[in-house]
Design a protein around this motif. Structure first.
Motif, PDB file in Angstrom:
ATOM      1  N   GLY A 143       0.803  -1.213   0.000  1.00 11.36           N
ATOM      2  CA  GLY A 143       0.000   0.000   0.000  1.00 11.36           C
ATOM      3  C   GLY A 143       0.837   1.264   0.000  1.00 11.36           C
ATOM      4  O   GLY A 143       2.069   1.217  -0.026  1.00 11.36           O
ATOM      5  N   GLY A 144       0.137   2.384   0.066  1.00  7.84           N
ATOM      6  CA  GLY A 144       0.820   3.667   0.041  1.00  7.84           C
ATOM      7  C   GLY A 144       0.597   4.456   1.315  1.00  7.84           C
ATOM      8  O   GLY A 144       0.133   3.927   2.332  1.00  7.84           O
ATOM      9  N   ALA A 145       0.897   5.743   1.236  1.00  7.43           N
ATOM     10  CA  ALA A 145       0.814   6.601   2.416  1.00  7.43           C
ATOM     11  C   ALA A 145      -0.622   6.912   2.813  1.00  7.43           C
ATOM     12  O   ALA A 145      -0.886   7.309   3.951  1.00  7.43           O
ATOM     13  N   THR A 146      -1.568   6.756   1.892  1.00  2.26           N
ATOM     14  CA  THR A 146      -2.971   7.011   2.200  1.00  2.26           C
ATOM     15  C   THR A 146      -3.815   5.825   1.777  1.00  2.26           C
ATOM     16  O   THR A 146      -3.379   4.978   0.977  1.00  2.26           O
ATOM     17  N   ARG A 147      -5.020   5.759   2.308  1.00  9.73           N
ATOM     18  CA  ARG A 147      -5.919   4.671   1.954  1.00  9.73           C
ATOM     19  C   ARG A 147      -6.205   4.676   0.460  1.00  9.73           C
ATOM     20  O   ARG A 147      -6.261   3.623  -0.175  1.00  9.73           O
ATOM     21  N   GLN A 148      -6.376   5.865  -0.098  1.00 12.65           N
ATOM     22  CA  GLN A 148      -6.693   5.971  -1.519  1.00 12.65           C
ATOM     23  C   GLN A 148      -5.600   5.354  -2.388  1.00 12.65           C
ATOM     24  O   GLN A 148      -5.883   4.615  -3.331  1.00 12.65           O
ATOM     25  N   ILE A 149      -4.348   5.640  -2.070  1.00 10.88           N
ATOM     26  CA  ILE A 149      -3.237   5.072  -2.828  1.00 10.88           C
ATOM     27  C   ILE A 149      -3.225   3.556  -2.683  1.00 10.88           C
ATOM     28  O   ILE A 149      -3.010   2.818  -3.657  1.00 10.88           O
ATOM     29  N   SER A 150      -3.481   3.072  -1.475  1.00 10.95           N
ATOM     30  CA  SER A 150      -3.490   1.618  -1.235  1.00 10.95           C
ATOM     31  C   SER A 150      -4.578   0.930  -2.041  1.00 10.95           C
ATOM     32  O   SER A 150      -4.351  -0.137  -2.639  1.00 10.95           O
ATOM     33  N   VAL A 151      -5.772   1.531  -2.082  1.00 17.82           N
ATOM     34  CA  VAL A 151      -6.865   0.932  -2.852  1.00 17.82           C
ATOM     35  C   VAL A 151      -6.495   0.872  -4.334  1.00 17.82           C
ATOM     36  O   VAL A 151      -6.718  -0.151  -5.000  1.00 17.82           O
ATOM     37  N   ARG A 152      -5.925   1.963  -4.855  1.00 14.95           N
ATOM     38  CA  ARG A 152      -5.560   1.980  -6.279  1.00 14.95           C
ATOM     39  C   ARG A 152      -4.554   0.880  -6.591  1.00 14.95           C
ATOM     40  O   ARG A 152      -4.662   0.198  -7.620  1.00 14.95           O
ATOM     41  N   ARG A 153      -3.595   0.672  -5.717  1.00 15.44           N
ATOM     42  CA  ARG A 153      -2.610  -0.379  -5.958  1.00 15.44           C
ATOM     43  C   ARG A 153      -3.253  -1.761  -5.891  1.00 15.44           C
ATOM     44  O   ARG A 153      -2.864  -2.672  -6.637  1.00 15.44           O
ATOM     45  N   GLY A 154      -4.226  -1.922  -5.035  1.00 17.92           N
ATOM     46  CA  GLY A 154      -4.956  -3.184  -4.997  1.00 17.92           C
ATOM     47  C   GLY A 154      -5.754  -3.397  -6.276  1.00 17.92           C
ATOM     48  O   GLY A 154      -5.817  -4.518  -6.802  1.00 17.92           O
ATOM     49  N   LEU A 155      -6.354  -2.331  -6.780  1.00 18.89           N
ATOM     50  CA  LEU A 155      -7.099  -2.427  -8.038  1.00 18.89           C
ATOM     51  C   LEU A 155      -6.179  -2.763  -9.202  1.00 18.89           C
ATOM     52  O   LEU A 155      -6.524  -3.586 -10.065  1.00 18.89           O
ATOM     53  N   GLU A 156      -5.028  -2.141  -9.232  1.00 16.77           N
ATOM     54  CA  GLU A 156      -4.068  -2.418 -10.307  1.00 16.77           C
ATOM     55  C   GLU A 156      -3.625  -3.872 -10.263  1.00 16.77           C
ATOM     56  O   GLU A 156      -3.414  -4.506 -11.308  1.00 16.77           O
ATOM     57  N   LEU A 157      -3.504  -4.426  -9.048  1.00 14.59           N
ATOM     58  CA  LEU A 157      -3.085  -5.818  -8.899  1.00 14.59           C
ATOM     59  C   LEU A 157      -4.090  -6.770  -9.531  1.00 14.59           C
ATOM     60  O   LEU A 157      -3.732  -7.862  -9.985  1.00 14.59           O
ATOM     61  N   LEU A 158      -5.364  -6.364  -9.584  1.00 13.06           N
ATOM     62  CA  LEU A 158      -6.420  -7.223 -10.119  1.00 13.06           C
ATOM     63  C   LEU A 158      -6.580  -7.097 -11.633  1.00 13.06           C
ATOM     64  O   LEU A 158      -7.425  -7.791 -12.213  1.00 13.06           O
ATOM     65  N   ALA A 159      -5.812  -6.239 -12.256  1.00 16.18           N
ATOM     66  CA  ALA A 159      -6.016  -5.945 -13.683  1.00 16.18           C
ATOM     67  C   ALA A 159      -5.950  -7.205 -14.549  1.00 16.18           C
ATOM     68  O   ALA A 159      -6.722  -7.363 -15.507  1.00 16.18           O
ATOM     69  N   ALA A 160      -5.047  -8.111 -14.210  1.00 14.61           N
ATOM     70  CA  ALA A 160      -4.901  -9.317 -15.032  1.00 14.61           C
ATOM     71  C   ALA A 160      -6.122 -10.223 -14.941  1.00 14.61           C
ATOM     72  O   ALA A 160      -6.381 -11.008 -15.858  1.00 14.61           O
ATOM     73  N   ASP A 161      -6.891 -10.112 -13.851  1.00 13.95           N
ATOM     74  CA  ASP A 161      -8.081 -10.942 -13.680  1.00 13.95           C
ATOM     75  C   ASP A 161      -9.294 -10.374 -14.410  1.00 13.95           C
ATOM     76  O   ASP A 161     -10.288 -11.072 -14.604  1.00 13.95           O
ATOM     77  N   ILE A 162      -9.221  -9.116 -14.794  1.00 18.56           N
ATOM     78  CA  ILE A 162     -10.294  -8.418 -15.519  1.00 18.56           C
ATOM     79  C   ILE A 162     -11.664  -8.679 -14.876  1.00 18.56           C
ATOM     80  O   ILE A 162     -12.583  -9.204 -15.523  1.00 18.56           O
ATOM     81  N   PRO A 163     -11.848  -8.337 -13.618  1.00 21.46           N
ATOM     82  CA  PRO A 163     -13.160  -8.568 -13.002  1.00 21.46           C
ATOM     83  C   PRO A 163     -14.214  -7.604 -13.534  1.00 21.46           C
ATOM     84  O   PRO A 163     -13.890  -6.507 -14.012  1.00 21.46           O
ATOM     85  N   ASP A 164     -15.452  -8.000 -13.462  1.00 19.87           N
ATOM     86  CA  ASP A 164     -16.551  -7.104 -13.818  1.00 19.87           C
ATOM     87  C   ASP A 164     -16.877  -6.166 -12.662  1.00 19.87           C
ATOM     88  O   ASP A 164     -17.174  -4.989 -12.870  1.00 19.87           O
ATOM     89  N   ILE A 165     -16.844  -6.710 -11.464  1.00 20.52           N
ATOM     90  CA  ILE A 165     -17.224  -5.954 -10.266  1.00 20.52           C
ATOM     91  C   ILE A 165     -16.123  -6.105  -9.230  1.00 20.52           C
ATOM     92  O   ILE A 165     -15.505  -7.174  -9.110  1.00 20.52           O
ATOM     93  N   VAL A 166     -15.886  -5.042  -8.474  1.00 21.45           N
ATOM     94  CA  VAL A 166     -14.928  -5.107  -7.384  1.00 21.45           C
ATOM     95  C   VAL A 166     -15.577  -4.571  -6.109  1.00 21.45           C
ATOM     96  O   VAL A 166     -16.327  -3.588  -6.147  1.00 21.45           O
ATOM     97  N   LEU A 167     -15.323  -5.239  -5.011  1.00 21.73           N
ATOM     98  CA  LEU A 167     -15.766  -4.796  -3.689  1.00 21.73           C
ATOM     99  C   LEU A 167     -14.536  -4.320  -2.928  1.00 21.73           C
ATOM    100  O   LEU A 167     -13.513  -5.014  -2.904  1.00 21.73           O
ATOM    101  N   VAL A 168     -14.641  -3.156  -2.317  1.00 17.13           N
ATOM    102  CA  VAL A 168     -13.526  -2.605  -1.544  1.00 17.13           C
ATOM    103  C   VAL A 168     -13.924  -2.626  -0.073  1.00 17.13           C
ATOM    104  O   VAL A 168     -14.949  -2.045   0.313  1.00 17.13           O
ATOM    105  N   HIS A 169     -13.112  -3.294   0.742  1.00 16.77           N
ATOM    106  CA  HIS A 169     -13.459  -3.508   2.145  1.00 16.77           C
ATOM    107  C   HIS A 169     -12.280  -3.170   3.038  1.00 16.77           C
ATOM    108  O   HIS A 169     -11.114  -3.300   2.634  1.00 16.77           O
TER     109      HIS A 169
END
Length: 411
Positions: free
Chosen positions: A92-118
């Motif tokens: 993750g990064g210095a803020t929650r927003q940065i951490s979420v974006r990095r988590g989303l980028e990690l999922l790019a290869a899976d090409i999900p239709d929907i993502v849940l952020v928890h």
């Protein structure tokens, strides 16, 4: 509550989840970040991960962690580290927003239709809430859970004094998991990063800032966020509460037994030989106390009585140590997924005196059934010289057992 989501297989979207666990948990106090704190024997992170790894509609889970947190992450998840749905953690990064974006980028290869952020700090969300999140994302494209506000809420003025009371019927406490079409949320995060914004603490707010419309679905009261020190300082109480909830079917049974005096120079009471001018007659060792306790436990289990399991007509039990009977009853409780909460025994007779042997009897019963001695009560009384015990013809014992079992549907 198990998942009840039903989507036709041909129309099932690919659903992934991002769990934010990169924070330092400074507000929670303590040395370790709060997501690695234990609640009821499992870390918050593991509990949060299980919500999604165990859900049939979730195909991939990504967790964001802080720098140098990989050893703690591995220890916190234990055997879940190798779960086929779990992606390697993203830093993750210095803020929650940065951490979420990095988590989303990690999922790019899976090409999900929907993502849940928890948030990992919400370890009590239910599968039903995940169902509602997915359904809301399918329906609206972007949605967040909101729980009704039950407290009176007011504004404060510049001096910190009480100000206007807000209309709580129009207020909702926002929760996670928040649900989005994956491509739309990733695009919104990238746009915010390009604009130099990294201060959003809520993905719904970021998505709205990027021009999206965010719907709301029903949250749940159990989905609390563990944040402040007072939520963590009563760990023993929480652990006991969770254990009780896991075995919330509380049952009580009673047992009664009688044996006449016979030849001998001692009686067996509660597994302890007690010197006396006579012994007790019976098919086994005639331990009136252990027999009563055995029946009490079997009664709480609704599993017959001592005679049904150890019939006196069977020669194999002649002279047997009654500890075998009590241990068997205790093992039946454990086999049913339960535990013995308390045992109470009253020995009835004029003699021998129980008082000098009380602690030894409690200790032996504790050893036989495998519970702390503090959960075993032993007392003695007389019948004021009335009846067969008053005439010193034998001893009687009355016992009660309290057990806890998991709730099950009964026919």
């Amino acid at each position: 509550m198990p998942s009840t989501l039903t989507v036709p297989q041909s129309a099932s979207p690919v659903v992934a989840a991002v769990i934010c666990a990169a924070g330092l948990g400074a507000r929670a106090g303590g040395v370790a970040p709060k997501q690695f704190a234990e609640i009821g024997g499992r870390t918050m992170l593991r509990r949060a991960a299980e919500i999604f790894l165990n859900h049939p509609a979730i195909s991939r889970v990504a967790v964001t962690i802080g720098p140098d947190q990989r050893p703690r992450y591995d220890a916190a998840l234990g055997n879940l580290v190798d779960h086929p749905k779990l992606a390697p953690p993203a830093e993750g990064g210095a803020t929650r927003q940065i951490s979420v974006r990095r988590g989303l980028e990690l999922l790019a290869a899976d090409i999900p239709d929907i993502v849940l952020v928890h948030d990992a700090a919400r370890p009590f969300a239910s599968a039903a809430l995940v169902d509602r999140a997915i359904e809301a994302a399918i329906r609206a494209g972007a949605a967040v859970p909101g729980a009704p506000v039950t407290d009176t809420i007011c504004a404060v003025d510049e001096k910190g004094a009480r100000g206007e009371t807000l209309d709580r019927t129009r207020l909702r406490a926002l929760q996670t998991p928040q649900a989005f079409r994956y491509a739309d949320l990733l695009a919104a995060h990238r746009r915010a990063a390009e604009a130099g914004r990294d201060d959003f603490t809520d993905d719904g707010a970021l998505f709205a800032w990027a021009g999206g419309k965010v719907a709301m679905f029903e949250g749940e009261a159990r989905n609390v966020k563990m944040t402040t020190p007072d939520q963590f300082e009563d760990e023993a109480l929480r652990r006991a509460g969770l254990a009780f909830l896991a075995r919330g079917d509380v049952r009580t049974g009673t047992g009664f037994d009688v044996h006449a005096f016979g030849e001998g120079d001692h009686v067996m009471l509660g597994g302890v030989p007690v010197p006396h001018s006579a012994g007790l007659s019976g098919h086994s060792d005639a331990d009136v106390a252990l027999h009563a306790l055995t029946d009490a436990i079997l009664g709480a289990l609704a599993d017959g009585d001592i005679g049904a399991h150890f019939p006196p007509s069977d020669s194999k039990w002649k002279g047997a140590d009654s500890a075998l009977f009590l241990a068997d009853a205790a093992s039946r409780v454990r086999a049913a997924g339960g535990e013995i909460a308390h045992l109470d025994l009253t020995v009835i007779g004029e003699a021998p005196k129980v008082g000098p042997h009380r602690d030894a009897i409690r200790a032996r019963i504790s050893q036989i059934v495998g519970v702390p001695i503090g959960r075993v009560g032993v007392k003695a009384t007389t019948t004021e010289r009335l009846g067969f015990t008053g005439r010193r013809e034998g001893l009687a014992a009355l016992a009660s057992a309290t057990i806890r079992l998991p709730f099950r549907d009964e026919v």
